[in-house]
Structure formats: C-alpha cells, structure tokens
Design a protein around this motif. Structure first.
Motif, PDB file in Angstrom:
ATOM      1  N   GLN A 179       0.772  -1.628  -0.171  1.00 15.48           N
ATOM      2  CA  GLN A 179       0.617  -0.198   0.082  1.00 15.48           C
ATOM      3  C   GLN A 179       0.719   0.730   0.149  1.00 15.48           C
ATOM      4  N   LYS A 180       1.616   0.880   0.891  1.00 17.69           N
ATOM      5  CA  LYS A 180       2.741   2.470   1.032  1.00 17.69           C
ATOM      6  C   LYS A 180       4.214   1.853   0.270  1.00 17.69           C
ATOM      7  N   GLU A 181       4.032   1.068  -0.822  1.00 20.63           N
ATOM      8  CA  GLU A 181       4.883   1.721  -1.786  1.00 20.63           C
ATOM      9  C   GLU A 181       4.431   2.124  -3.582  1.00 20.63           C
ATOM     10  N   THR A 182       3.082   1.418  -3.234  1.00 16.98           N
ATOM     11  CA  THR A 182       2.406   1.934  -4.313  1.00 16.98           C
ATOM     12  C   THR A 182       1.776   3.572  -3.993  1.00 16.98           C
ATOM     13  N   PHE A 183       1.525   3.977  -3.087  1.00 15.75           N
ATOM     14  CA  PHE A 183       1.302   5.084  -2.983  1.00 15.75           C
ATOM     15  C   PHE A 183       2.386   6.265  -3.851  1.00 15.75           C
ATOM     16  N   GLN A 184       3.722   6.049  -2.802  1.00 19.34           N
ATOM     17  CA  GLN A 184       4.791   6.625  -3.521  1.00 19.34           C
ATOM     18  C   GLN A 184       5.098   6.328  -4.920  1.00 19.34           C
ATOM     19  N   SER A 185       4.936   5.270  -5.314  1.00 18.47           N
ATOM     20  CA  SER A 185       5.295   5.518  -7.128  1.00 18.47           C
ATOM     21  C   SER A 185       3.987   5.767  -7.677  1.00 18.47           C
ATOM     22  N   ASP A 186       2.489   6.331  -7.229  1.00 21.55           N
ATOM     23  CA  ASP A 186       1.664   7.056  -7.653  1.00 21.55           C
ATOM     24  C   ASP A 186       1.718   8.176  -7.004  1.00 21.55           C
ATOM     25  N   LEU A 187       2.632   8.810  -6.279  1.00 25.21           N
ATOM     26  CA  LEU A 187       3.072  10.253  -6.130  1.00 25.21           C
ATOM     27  C   LEU A 187       3.881  10.584  -7.177  1.00 25.21           C
ATOM     28  N   SER A 234      -0.196  16.259  -0.599  1.00 27.75           N
ATOM     29  CA  SER A 234      -0.367  15.301  -0.851  1.00 27.75           C
ATOM     30  C   SER A 234      -0.235  14.309  -0.121  1.00 27.75           C
ATOM     31  N   GLY A 235      -0.848  13.260  -0.695  1.00 30.45           N
ATOM     32  CA  GLY A 235      -1.509  12.014   0.518  1.00 30.45           C
ATOM     33  C   GLY A 235      -2.270  10.906  -0.550  1.00 30.45           C
ATOM     34  N   TYR A 236      -3.016  10.465   0.424  1.00 29.90           N
ATOM     35  CA  TYR A 236      -3.378   9.423  -0.462  1.00 29.90           C
ATOM     36  C   TYR A 236      -4.715   9.379   0.608  1.00 29.90           C
ATOM     37  N   THR A 237      -5.300   8.242   0.553  1.00 33.19           N
ATOM     38  CA  THR A 237      -7.073   7.619   1.438  1.00 33.19           C
ATOM     39  C   THR A 237      -7.345   6.483   0.456  1.00 33.19           C
ATOM     40  N   ILE A 238      -8.437   5.544   1.147  1.00 33.44           N
ATOM     41  CA  ILE A 238      -8.613   4.424   0.577  1.00 33.44           C
ATOM     42  C   ILE A 238     -10.061   4.328   0.347  1.00 33.44           C
ATOM     43  N   ALA A 239     -10.456   4.555  -0.255  1.00 34.11           N
ATOM     44  CA  ALA A 239     -12.316   4.378   0.166  1.00 34.11           C
ATOM     45  C   ALA A 239     -13.349   3.963  -0.974  1.00 34.11           C
ATOM     46  N   ASP A 240     -14.409   3.821  -1.433  1.00 32.61           N
ATOM     47  CA  ASP A 240     -14.864   2.844  -1.899  1.00 32.61           C
ATOM     48  C   ASP A 240     -15.277   4.154  -3.870  1.00 32.61           C
ATOM     49  N   LEU A 280      -7.096   2.871  -4.515  1.00 32.92           N
ATOM     50  CA  LEU A 280      -6.567   3.355  -3.712  1.00 32.92           C
ATOM     51  C   LEU A 280      -6.164   5.109  -3.863  1.00 32.92           C
ATOM     52  N   ILE A 281      -6.704   5.883  -3.841  1.00 31.37           N
ATOM     53  CA  ILE A 281      -6.690   7.890  -4.432  1.00 31.37           C
ATOM     54  C   ILE A 281      -5.467   8.118  -3.711  1.00 31.37           C
ATOM     55  N   THR A 282      -4.573   8.263  -4.701  1.00 34.02           N
ATOM     56  CA  THR A 282      -3.145   8.929  -5.177  1.00 34.02           C
ATOM     57  C   THR A 282      -3.189  10.124  -5.368  1.00 34.02           C
ATOM     58  N   TYR A 283      -2.750  11.927  -4.677  1.00 31.43           N
ATOM     59  CA  TYR A 283      -3.304  13.278  -5.359  1.00 31.43           C
ATOM     60  C   TYR A 283      -1.942  14.508  -4.754  1.00 31.43           C
ATOM     61  N   THR A 284      -2.212  15.254  -5.657  1.00 35.23           N
ATOM     62  CA  THR A 284      -0.734  16.076  -5.003  1.00 35.23           C
ATOM     63  C   THR A 284      -1.435  17.306  -4.988  1.00 35.23           C
ATOM     64  N   SER A 285      -0.406  17.797  -4.157  1.00 33.39           N
ATOM     65  CA  SER A 285      -1.104  19.045  -3.379  1.00 33.39           C
ATOM     66  C   SER A 285      -0.417  20.390  -4.924  1.00 33.39           C
ATOM     67  N   PRO A 286      -1.802  21.750  -4.719  1.00 29.28           N
ATOM     68  CA  PRO A 286      -1.675  22.146  -5.715  1.00 29.28           C
ATOM     69  C   PRO A 286      -0.330  22.917  -6.417  1.00 29.28           C
ATOM     70  N   TYR A 342      -3.311  16.747  -9.247  1.00 32.88           N
ATOM     71  CA  TYR A 342      -3.296  14.987  -9.731  1.00 32.88           C
ATOM     72  C   TYR A 342      -3.724  14.022  -9.247  1.00 32.88           C
ATOM     73  N   VAL A 343      -4.411  13.258  -9.750  1.00 31.12           N
ATOM     74  CA  VAL A 343      -5.324  12.455  -8.950  1.00 31.12           C
ATOM     75  C   VAL A 343      -5.167  10.681  -9.840  1.00 31.12           C
ATOM     76  N   ARG A 344      -4.715  10.459  -9.523  1.00 29.82           N
ATOM     77  CA  ARG A 344      -4.443   8.366  -9.284  1.00 29.82           C
ATOM     78  C   ARG A 344      -5.415   7.632  -8.693  1.00 29.82           C
ATOM     79  N   ILE A 345      -6.357   6.940  -9.745  1.00 28.46           N
ATOM     80  CA  ILE A 345      -7.106   5.737  -8.966  1.00 28.46           C
ATOM     81  C   ILE A 345      -6.733   4.427  -9.048  1.00 28.46           C
TER      82      ILE A 345
END
Length: 741
Positions: free
Chosen positions: A44-52, A260-266, A273-279, A286-289
C-alpha cells in the motif's frame, strides 16, 4: 501400444494429471493467503509512493511544456515577420508567405506543438500553421478547429500564462475529439479590455503524455487532474469525467486544496487507493485512482515466494504431464504433422498455380472464354472477364534505391502491397492481385453488383498509396484502364495499363494515371529534332550551359505526347550524340576529358524525367568545367610555342600568321584568336615588335648598314623597313643610330 490399450488407461492418466494440478493449485492458494496479509501494508505504501512520483512527474512535464510553449509564443510575438500580420489588416502575399515559413519552422523544430494561430481581430482572420489542409490566411468564421473563437472571445475567463486543457475536433473529420493544452498570449490594452492581437499555441496532449504511460497495474490505474476552474479531466484525453455526485463529493472533501497524500475508499463501487498531489503553480491537482484489488494482485514478493514453494510440485507435475502426453499422443502428433504438411504444400502450390494462370491469361491475345473461365473457377479465382472489369498496374517507386539500401526481399514487399491493395479495393470491387515478376503488380477487378465506381477510383487508389506509405514506407504509382465487358479485350487493356504506368516518367512518382486520360499521338508521327540537338551540342562546346539545358528539356518534353518508347528513343539518340561529341573533342582538340561510356546518364536507370534531367544537367556542368580546365592549359602552351617561333625565326622574311599556322598545323583564325586572348596583342604586331627590337639593337651595337640590318631582321625592302621603323619609333633608323651613339 495399440488404440484399445490407450483407451483403457486414459482414465488413469486423467486422474493423475488432475491430482497433480489440484496439488499445485492448493499450494499456490495457501501460500498466497499466508503472504498476502504480511505484505499488504508494505504494498500500500509502495504503491502510494510510486503513484505520487508519477503524478509529480506529470505535473512537472505539463509545467515544462507550458514554459516552452509560452517561450515559443513570446518569440512569435517578437518575430518581425509575424508582427506585420498582427498589425496590418491586409498583408500582402509576400508577408503571409514569409510569416508562414517562420511559423512552419517553429512547428517543424518543436514536435510538441500541434498548431499555431496568429489572430488579428480587426481584420477578422487567423494565420494558421498546422498539419492538414487548412493553412495560411483563414477568416475566423471558416476556422476548422472547434473552440478557437470561443477562447479568443472569452479570454478574460482564463488566468494569464496558464494552459487551457480542452478537447476539440476539425470540421468534416469523423475522428474522435483530440486533446490539447492551449496557450493564449494576447494584447488587450485599453479600458474596454478588447483584445488587439493574439498568439494561440496548441500542444498535443499525446506528446505531453508520451512518457507518462507508466502503469504497474496493466491499465487498471486511471489518472485525472483538477484544473484552476474546478473541472475534473482525464490526463490522457483531457475529456471531462462522468462521475456521480458521490464520487465528486469525495474528491472535493478529501483532495481539493489539500497537501499530497492518499486515502483508501470505495470509488464507483470499487475499493481503491486514491493518491493525490498538492496544488501546483497553476492551482492544478493530479489524482490517480488504482483499484485495491489490482495492487494486491501485483505482489511480486508474494508471487515469487509462492512460486518457490510450488516449484518442486510444479516441476514434478509438468514432467509427468510431458511424459504421459508424449507417450500417449505420439501417433496423433504424427498424423497432425502430416496433415499440416499436406495442407501447407497444397496451399503454396495453389498460390503459385493461380498466379501463373492469371499472368498467362493477360498475355494471351486470343483464347476460348468459356474454357478459360472454367479453369479460373476450378482454381477458386473470382475474376470474371465476362462481367464489367478493369485492370490496374501498380509500380514501386524508387526500386533502385530500395535495392541499394539492402532491401533485397522485394517479394515480401510485393506481397504486402498486394494484401493492402486487395483489402482496400475489395470495398468497391472484387479483386485478384498478380505479381508481374518485375517492379510491378496487377490488380484484376470486377465491379460489385453491377455498380461501376467512377469518381471513387481516384480516392480508392489514393488510399492504397497512403497505406503503402504509412505501413511500408513505400511510394507507388497506379495506372488503371477503362472498364470493359469483352473477354478478348483483356490483353489490350493490360498493355494499355502497363503503357500508362510507364508515363510515370513524365508525371512523376506517387501518381494515379488513368490510361483513358492520356491523349497520345501515334509514335510513327514523331520526328527527332535534329536541329535542336545540333544547337544543344554547339552550346555545350561553347560553354553555354543554360542554352544547352533549355534545348535538352525541350527535346525530352516533346516526347511526352507520344508513347513511352519515344522517350527512350530520344534519350538513346542524345546518348549517342554526346558520346560522339566527347570523342570528337578529344580527337581534334587533343584533350583528354576523362569521360567513359558510363558517364552519359541511362534513361533505364531513371524513373522520372526530373531525375534524368538532373543527371544530364550535372553532366553538362562537369563537361563545362573540364573543357575550361583543359582548354586553358592548351592555350597557354600554344601561346608559348607561337612566341618561341617569332623570337627564333624573326629574320625569316616568310614569317607571318599563315606561316606560323602551317608550322603548328592549325588554322590562322584559331591561333590568332587564342594569342590575342592570352597576350592582348595580335601575332603580326608581335612579329614587328620583335624585329624592331632586334633592329634597334643592331643599329647601336654594330656597324652594319641600314639595308643590311633590314635584311637581317626579315625585311626584304629597305624602304619599307624605313617606313615601318619611323612609324613605330618616331625617327628614321639613321637618326636613331646617331642619337643612340
């Protein structure tokens, strides 16, 4: 082993294979569950970092491209040539052409730019530079790209120096909308904030996203961004997303204006896994789902550990399966191999027979239509010469260059062209493609359902040319015959299409030639222009290359109104004449020009008149240089010999222009012209000058009488010597002797 024994043991072998497979599956499932929970949090953490990192890379790429686009826009604004178009309502054609050259230069050197628009609102026009048909000066009402006028009209709605993500399409195109980042640079000075001029640069979204397709989950991840106007767009197509109210509320509350951060949601009913950047500096986020299920499925550590545990079981199972399969199915494999070999042999033989049959058919002038039609049907050939048909001859352009570049497998290229042509033309006609075993192919086509394509033929063959260029990087010329329903006209239509394809020599490569559109005269009416040829040869000898080139072009252009064989006859005639000219120059002028038989261009090696003309022009230039070089050296030697004769034989009363010409075995006119050109003096004056110099020397240094001195210097008449001496020196010989002493 016989078939009965194989049948009795089949159930046993099946049970063994099923048992082994079940053991392998059970081991893999158990190992997967054991390691899944241990590594889920790490993944989960590795995927977040890669997506970010990927989203930040996307943001940086957009920012870099924006800076480049704005730099280009500023350069265009400062370009003096283009600036004329921004301030003149009615620029002339030269200004437009110069500006288009600069705009096309920007477009060619910066591949990320899709199109450039220079806007003059008072004049109501754009200067358009893009790939496609619409280029140059274009009224704003006729601009094909959707959305351009709206951007200019609503320019105040966009932040300065911020890209405008959007989708658009060109009028008349059926393609899906294109994505682009648009950069608007404008001049809007005054209280009314009315736009005075503008530069619009479109950057292709495909270019921006070219290196951003990294996805560890095989397309499961989706990338989006939220622009400064709160629009949620896809990164790839720049199209607005079609999300429900629940998903939009989740994005707004969880992501917008957050660091920047991530959240897990439906998300859309799927745990993600929803990863997003700061403005960023434009206010974009930018958002990756990524579906959570895709993350867990891609666990490389779990997979490798599981495979290590199951390696032994899998190896044993595969070995047993291989042994049993080999033991049981050897006879079946032999039968299958034999059947495949027979089918392949029949297929190859059938293709060769069909090709030979069609080649022979078009070569026959007289045949029995019913018998030949039965033979065609027996070979499953669909061509029917009793129904309306036509023929098209396809020639590969640049065949010699292909061979020189090492493309020896021409058969493969021909087969590919045949497939392309058959597939495209089959939309309108029933097609049989034939390899003519030269640089040509033949399409034998029947109309479908009695409909005879007319205007569509040019479009159809143009599509064939485009496909060959796109997929094979080959240029082809297509020549087609008119329609016919007469079987015995087949051979003559073939000859007509073949002859029309040879007219590529005048019309150029990558052309479509209708044989019925060639208005050619009878070859027997052609008479080679001997007079023009003689004038061309004289011009070459005299160094008048421009005149020689013009005459050569006239001679060859006259053959364009006759069958192609006439051009070959004219070219061969010129080859013989040039060879004779070079030989004559070398023999009579004692000049070795160094031209061999291969120096004269051969029309057989040239596909077009333009190519042949270039080679002849190059030959003319080389010939001129060599003639000048050789003649210059020969003239200096001739001048030296003339001077030497005058200085050694000045005392001979017979010394004259004709005497020197006879000694040198040359014409008096030639040696006189060369000597005057080299010394700026004529031969007679030089003879008199040398005699006078010798006479003055004898008058001062000797006691000889004037009459004797006249005789010693080549003058037989002393009175004439007196007259010439006084004319040249201003005094008589006696006065000169007295003054000199």
């Amino acid at each position: 082993m016989n078939l009965k024994k194989m049948s009795r043991n089949r159930k046993l072998y099946t049970r063994i294979l099923i048992g082994i497979t079940l053991c392998i599956v059970a081991a893999l499932v158990i190992a997967s569950y054991v390691y899944y929970y241990a590594f889920a949090r790490i993944l989960q953490k590795e995927t977040f970092q890669s997506d970010l990192n990927h989203l930040r890379q996307t943001s940086q790429t957009v920012a870099r491209t924006s800076d480049n686009a704005l730099t280009v826009s500023s350069q265009i604004y400062r370009n003096g040539t283009i600036a004329k178009l921004l301030y003149y309502k009615a620029p002339d054609a030269f200004d437009i052409q110069a500006a288009m050259l600069d705009l096309d230069g920007y477009l060619a050197t910066m591949p990320f730019i899709q199109s450039i628009y220079v806007y003059h609102p008072d004049a109501g026009y754009y200067i358009v530079s893009r790939e496609g048909q619409q280029r140059g000066l274009t009224p704003e009402s006729l601009v094909e790209e959707s959305g351009i006028n709206e951007i200019v009209e609503n320019f105040h709605e966009f932040k300065p120096f911020t890209p405008i993500p959007r989708t658009f399409h060109y009028k008349g195109e059926e393609q899906s909308p294109r994505g682009a980042f648009t950069y608007l640079l404008y001049d809007a000075i005054g209280f009314d904030r009315k736009i005075n001029s503008a530069i619009i640069v479109n950057v292709s979204a495909d270019w921006v996203n070219y290196d951003l397709g990294i996805d560890n989950f095989q397309g499961a991840s989706k990338n989006y961004f939220i622009d400064d106007q709160d629009n949620i767009l896809s990164v790839g197509e720049l199209s607005e997303v079609q999300w429900g109210q629940e998903e939009r509320l989740l994005i707004k509350e969880t992501i917008q204006s957050h660091q920047s951060g991530y959240t897990i949601a439906d998300f859309e009913g799927v745990k993600s896994l929803i990863t997003y950047t700061s403005p960023d500096k434009y206010g974009w986020q930018y958002v990756r789902i990524t579906p959570y299920e895709a993350i867990t499925a891609a666990v490389t550590k779990v997979r490798s550990t599981t495979l290590q545990i199951a390696t032994v079981i899998l190896g044993v199972g595969l070995m047993l399966s291989w042994l049993l399969s080999r033991f049981l199915y050897v006879p079946i494999h032999k039968i299958e191999s034999r059947v495949e070999a027979l089918e392949s042999e029949r297929r190859d033989s059938s293709y060769t027979v069909r090709q030979n049959m069609l080649r022979k058919l078009v070569q026959m002038k007289d045949f029995n239509p019913e018998y030949q039609l039965d033979k065609l049907q027996s070979l499953n050939i669909s061509f029917d010469f009793t129904r309306p048909y036509m023929l098209a001859h396809i020639r590969i352009d640049g065949l010699k260059q292909l061979k020189d570049q090492g493309h020896n497998d021409l058969l493969t290229y021909k087969f590919a062209i045949m497939n392309i042509a058959s597939e495209i033309c089959s939309k309108f006609m029933r097609v049989e493609a034939v390899d003519l075993e030269e640089n040509g192919l033949l399409l034998m086509m029947n109309a479908l359902s009695g409909q005879l394509p007319g205007p569509e033929l040019q479009l159809m063959f143009g599509e064939v040319q485009h496909a060959c260029k796109e997929y094979l990087n080959l240029s082809v010329t297509v020549a087609y015959s008119p329609y016919s329903s007469e079987p015995l006209e087949l051979h003559y239509l073939f000859k007509e299409a073949h002859s029309a394809s040879q007219h590529r020599f005048f019309l150029g490569t990558n052309t479509i030639i209708a044989s019925s559109g060639l208005d050619l005269s009878d070859s027997t009416a052609y008479a080679f222009p001997v007079g023009k040829e003689k004038r061309m040869i004289d011009a070459l000898i005299g160094g008048k290359n421009d005149e020689a080139k013009a005459l050569f072009e006239e001679i060859m252009q006259e053959t364009a109104h006759y069958p192609p064989v006439i051009a070959n006859v004219a070219a061969k005639h010129l080859t013989v004449s040039l060879t004779n000219m070079i030989t004559e120059i070398e023999r009579n002028g004692s000049l070795q020009l160094g031209f061999g038989p291969e120096a004269i261009p051969d029309i057989a090696e040239c596909e077009t008149l333009e190519e042949l003309t270039e080679r002849y022009y190059a030959l003319f230039e080389v010939l001129k240089l060599r003639l000048v070089e050789k003649r210059s050296g020969k003239q200096e030697e001739l001048t030296r010999r003339i001077t030497e004769l005058i200085e050694t034989q000045y005392a001979d009363p017979n010394l004259s222009l004709n005497y020197i010409a006879e000694e040198l075995n040359m014409s008096p006119y030639h040696i006189s012209r060369v000597y005057r050109h080299q010394t700026l003096n004529n031969i007679v004056d030089r003879i008199n000058q040398v005699r006078m110099d010798k006479a003055k020397e004898l008058l001062i240094q000797s006691e000889h009488s004037v009459a004797e001195i006249a005789e010693r210097t080549g003058y037989t008449n002393s009175s004439y010597f007196h007259r010439i001496f006084k004319k040249i020196n201003g005094v008589t010989p006696s006065e000169f002797r007295k003054a000199g002493r």
